[in-house]
Design a protein around this motif. Structure first.
Motif, PDB file in Angstrom:
ATOM      1  N   ARG A  42       0.829  -1.210   0.000  1.00 23.47           N
ATOM      2  CA  ARG A  42       0.000   0.000   0.000  1.00 23.47           C
ATOM      3  C   ARG A  42       0.864   1.260   0.000  1.00 23.47           C
ATOM      4  O   ARG A  42       0.447   2.304  -0.498  1.00 23.47           O
ATOM      5  CB  ARG A  42      -0.943   0.025   1.210  1.00 23.47           C
ATOM      6  CG  ARG A  42      -2.010  -1.061   1.217  1.00 23.47           C
ATOM      7  CD  ARG A  42      -2.726  -1.247  -0.063  1.00 23.47           C
ATOM      8  NE  ARG A  42      -3.952  -0.495  -0.175  1.00 23.47           N
ATOM      9  CZ  ARG A  42      -4.614  -0.380  -1.319  1.00 23.47           C
ATOM     10  NH1 ARG A  42      -4.181  -0.939  -2.408  1.00 23.47           N
ATOM     11  NH2 ARG A  42      -5.720   0.303  -1.389  1.00 23.47           N
ATOM     12  N   LEU A  43       2.064   1.183   0.561  1.00 21.32           N
ATOM     13  CA  LEU A  43       2.971   2.335   0.508  1.00 21.32           C
ATOM     14  C   LEU A  43       3.392   2.625  -0.930  1.00 21.32           C
ATOM     15  O   LEU A  43       3.466   3.782  -1.344  1.00 21.32           O
ATOM     16  CB  LEU A  43       4.198   2.090   1.394  1.00 21.32           C
ATOM     17  CG  LEU A  43       3.913   1.961   2.896  1.00 21.32           C
ATOM     18  CD1 LEU A  43       5.186   1.587   3.644  1.00 21.32           C
ATOM     19  CD2 LEU A  43       3.303   3.250   3.450  1.00 21.32           C
ATOM     20  N   LEU A  44       3.652   1.571  -1.696  1.00 21.53           N
ATOM     21  CA  LEU A  44       3.953   1.748  -3.112  1.00 21.53           C
ATOM     22  C   LEU A  44       2.722   2.276  -3.857  1.00 21.53           C
ATOM     23  O   LEU A  44       2.823   3.210  -4.659  1.00 21.53           O
ATOM     24  CB  LEU A  44       4.428   0.432  -3.742  1.00 21.53           C
ATOM     25  CG  LEU A  44       4.562   0.432  -5.261  1.00 21.53           C
ATOM     26  CD1 LEU A  44       5.543   1.496  -5.744  1.00 21.53           C
ATOM     27  CD2 LEU A  44       4.962  -0.957  -5.750  1.00 21.53           C
ATOM     28  N   VAL A  45       1.566   1.714  -3.574  1.00 21.60           N
ATOM     29  CA  VAL A  45       0.322   2.156  -4.218  1.00 21.60           C
ATOM     30  C   VAL A  45       0.097   3.649  -3.972  1.00 21.60           C
ATOM     31  O   VAL A  45      -0.330   4.376  -4.875  1.00 21.60           O
ATOM     32  CB  VAL A  45      -0.880   1.316  -3.724  1.00 21.60           C
ATOM     33  CG1 VAL A  45      -2.197   1.923  -4.178  1.00 21.60           C
ATOM     34  CG2 VAL A  45      -0.735  -0.124  -4.194  1.00 21.60           C
ATOM     35  N   ALA A  46       0.407   4.121  -2.772  1.00 25.35           N
ATOM     36  CA  ALA A  46       0.243   5.549  -2.471  1.00 25.35           C
ATOM     37  C   ALA A  46       1.088   6.406  -3.408  1.00 25.35           C
ATOM     38  O   ALA A  46       0.650   7.482  -3.837  1.00 25.35           O
ATOM     39  CB  ALA A  46       0.612   5.821  -1.012  1.00 25.35           C
ATOM     40  N   GLU A  47       2.271   5.929  -3.764  1.00 23.22           N
ATOM     41  CA  GLU A  47       3.124   6.676  -4.693  1.00 23.22           C
ATOM     42  C   GLU A  47       2.583   6.621  -6.116  1.00 23.22           C
ATOM     43  O   GLU A  47       2.658   7.609  -6.851  1.00 23.22           O
ATOM     44  CB  GLU A  47       4.564   6.178  -4.627  1.00 23.22           C
ATOM     45  CG  GLU A  47       5.228   6.406  -3.280  1.00 23.22           C
ATOM     46  CD  GLU A  47       5.169   7.847  -2.789  1.00 23.22           C
ATOM     47  OE1 GLU A  47       5.231   8.780  -3.640  1.00 23.22           O
ATOM     48  OE2 GLU A  47       5.050   8.058  -1.580  1.00 23.22           O
ATOM     49  N   LEU A  48       2.031   5.475  -6.521  1.00 22.35           N
ATOM     50  CA  LEU A  48       1.415   5.386  -7.841  1.00 22.35           C
ATOM     51  C   LEU A  48       0.239   6.363  -7.930  1.00 22.35           C
ATOM     52  O   LEU A  48       0.068   7.060  -8.934  1.00 22.35           O
ATOM     53  CB  LEU A  48       0.944   3.957  -8.125  1.00 22.35           C
ATOM     54  CG  LEU A  48       1.984   2.839  -8.072  1.00 22.35           C
ATOM     55  CD1 LEU A  48       1.332   1.499  -8.394  1.00 22.35           C
ATOM     56  CD2 LEU A  48       3.154   3.103  -8.982  1.00 22.35           C
ATOM     57  N   ARG A  49      -0.554   6.401  -6.887  1.00 22.31           N
ATOM     58  CA  ARG A  49      -1.714   7.308  -6.867  1.00 22.31           C
ATOM     59  C   ARG A  49      -1.289   8.768  -6.839  1.00 22.31           C
ATOM     60  O   ARG A  49      -1.917   9.620  -7.452  1.00 22.31           O
ATOM     61  CB  ARG A  49      -2.616   6.980  -5.690  1.00 22.31           C
ATOM     62  CG  ARG A  49      -3.316   5.679  -5.921  1.00 22.31           C
ATOM     63  CD  ARG A  49      -4.370   5.389  -4.922  1.00 22.31           C
ATOM     64  NE  ARG A  49      -4.885   4.065  -5.258  1.00 22.31           N
ATOM     65  CZ  ARG A  49      -5.995   3.578  -4.812  1.00 22.31           C
ATOM     66  NH1 ARG A  49      -6.727   4.264  -3.990  1.00 22.31           N
ATOM     67  NH2 ARG A  49      -6.385   2.377  -5.174  1.00 22.31           N
ATOM     68  N   ARG A  50      -0.202   9.053  -6.118  1.00 22.57           N
ATOM     69  CA  ARG A  50       0.300  10.427  -6.064  1.00 22.57           C
ATOM     70  C   ARG A  50       0.655  10.908  -7.481  1.00 22.57           C
ATOM     71  O   ARG A  50       0.321  12.024  -7.869  1.00 22.57           O
ATOM     72  CB  ARG A  50       1.520  10.521  -5.158  1.00 22.57           C
ATOM     73  CG  ARG A  50       2.112  11.933  -5.078  1.00 22.57           C
ATOM     74  CD  ARG A  50       3.455  11.968  -4.354  1.00 22.57           C
ATOM     75  NE  ARG A  50       3.457  11.253  -3.099  1.00 22.57           N
ATOM     76  CZ  ARG A  50       3.215  11.799  -1.905  1.00 22.57           C
ATOM     77  NH1 ARG A  50       2.957  13.084  -1.823  1.00 22.57           N
ATOM     78  NH2 ARG A  50       3.259  11.067  -0.814  1.00 22.57           N
ATOM     79  N   ALA A  51       1.328  10.065  -8.250  1.00 24.69           N
ATOM     80  CA  ALA A  51       1.692  10.429  -9.622  1.00 24.69           C
ATOM     81  C   ALA A  51       0.443  10.707 -10.453  1.00 24.69           C
ATOM     82  O   ALA A  51       0.421  11.642 -11.263  1.00 24.69           O
ATOM     83  CB  ALA A  51       2.528   9.322 -10.263  1.00 24.69           C
ATOM     84  N   HIS A  52      -0.610   9.916 -10.232  1.00 24.74           N
ATOM     85  CA  HIS A  52      -1.875  10.119 -10.945  1.00 24.74           C
ATOM     86  C   HIS A  52      -2.523  11.442 -10.504  1.00 24.74           C
ATOM     87  O   HIS A  52      -2.953  12.236 -11.334  1.00 24.74           O
ATOM     88  CB  HIS A  52      -2.811   8.940 -10.686  1.00 24.74           C
ATOM     89  CG  HIS A  52      -4.131   9.065 -11.360  1.00 24.74           C
ATOM     90  ND1 HIS A  52      -4.344   8.671 -12.671  1.00 24.74           N
ATOM     91  CD2 HIS A  52      -5.322   9.545 -10.911  1.00 24.74           C
ATOM     92  CE1 HIS A  52      -5.602   8.914 -12.993  1.00 24.74           C
ATOM     93  NE2 HIS A  52      -6.214   9.435 -11.943  1.00 24.74           N
ATOM     94  N   GLU A  53      -2.590  11.670  -9.191  1.00 25.47           N
ATOM     95  CA  GLU A  53      -3.238  12.873  -8.667  1.00 25.47           C
ATOM     96  C   GLU A  53      -2.494  14.143  -9.055  1.00 25.47           C
ATOM     97  O   GLU A  53      -3.102  15.198  -9.226  1.00 25.47           O
ATOM     98  CB  GLU A  53      -3.370  12.772  -7.147  1.00 25.47           C
ATOM     99  CG  GLU A  53      -4.391  11.732  -6.732  1.00 25.47           C
ATOM    100  CD  GLU A  53      -4.289  11.317  -5.271  1.00 25.47           C
ATOM    101  OE1 GLU A  53      -3.413  11.847  -4.539  1.00 25.47           O
ATOM    102  OE2 GLU A  53      -5.078  10.442  -4.863  1.00 25.47           O
ATOM    103  N   GLN A  54      -1.165  14.049  -9.210  1.00 28.35           N
ATOM    104  CA  GLN A  54      -0.384  15.217  -9.631  1.00 28.35           C
ATOM    105  C   GLN A  54      -0.428  15.408 -11.151  1.00 28.35           C
ATOM    106  O   GLN A  54       0.230  16.287 -11.683  1.00 28.35           O
ATOM    107  CB  GLN A  54       1.066  15.079  -9.167  1.00 28.35           C
ATOM    108  CG  GLN A  54       1.224  15.196  -7.671  1.00 28.35           C
ATOM    109  CD  GLN A  54       2.668  15.001  -7.221  1.00 28.35           C
ATOM    110  OE1 GLN A  54       3.467  14.339  -7.869  1.00 28.35           O
ATOM    111  NE2 GLN A  54       2.987  15.590  -6.078  1.00 28.35           N
TER     112      GLN A  54
END
Length: 152
Positions: A42-54
């Motif tokens: 989930r820590l990795l997923v948070a970074e994937l989502r951050r890239a999407h949200e940015q």
């Protein structure tokens, strides 16, 4: 640690273009299966989502396997090298902090495949989300906690 004999070639001739879709794979250093702990995944997923949200990417589908991840994205406001440098460095920091360790987390480099114009994305997304089934980790994809696709 022995360097992979051709890993230096992964960067030669690499080109990325905004608006194009890419299938990206990155592997954990020494293929340690750290993501069997789904909370670390989930820590990795948070970074994937951050890239999407940015709005760096349009994230289409992803799966985090025990020792690697697959990610289908359309590049928006960055290139592939920037994206992967950010994802790998930020996730290394948060995962190493959670594990109370230091040092390399990801193998050097990553694999990418540009999706040709006109190629359907759905087969690539299905390939990605079916990885846990093919690996025998679950009997039904709904039982695996570390995947998503924009069609859901």
């Amino acid at each position: 640690m022995q360097p992979r004999p051709n890993s230096h070639l992964l960067r030669q001739g690499r080109f990325s273009e905004r608006g194009r879709a890419y299938l990206i794979t990155a592997v954990v250093h020494q293929r340690h299966q750290v993501f069997t702990d789904w909370q670390l995944g989930r820590l990795l997923v948070a970074e994937l989502r951050r890239a999407h949200e940015q709005e760096w990417v349009n994230s289409i589908a992803w799966v985090v396997m025990p020792d690697h991840f697959h990610w289908l994205v359309q590049l928006e406001q960055c290139d592939l090298a920037q994206l992967m440098q950010s994802i790998k460095s930020r996730s290394t920091l948060t995962i190493n902090q959670a594990l109370r360790r230091e040092g390399a987390f990801w193998q050097t480099g990553y694999h990418d495949r540009a999706i040709r114009d006109g190629e359907e994305l759905l087969p690539f997304a299905r390939y990605i989300v079916a990885n846990p089934l093919r690996a025998g980790l679950v009997d039904k994809i709904g039982d695996y906690p570390l995947w998503d696709a924009c069609w859901l």
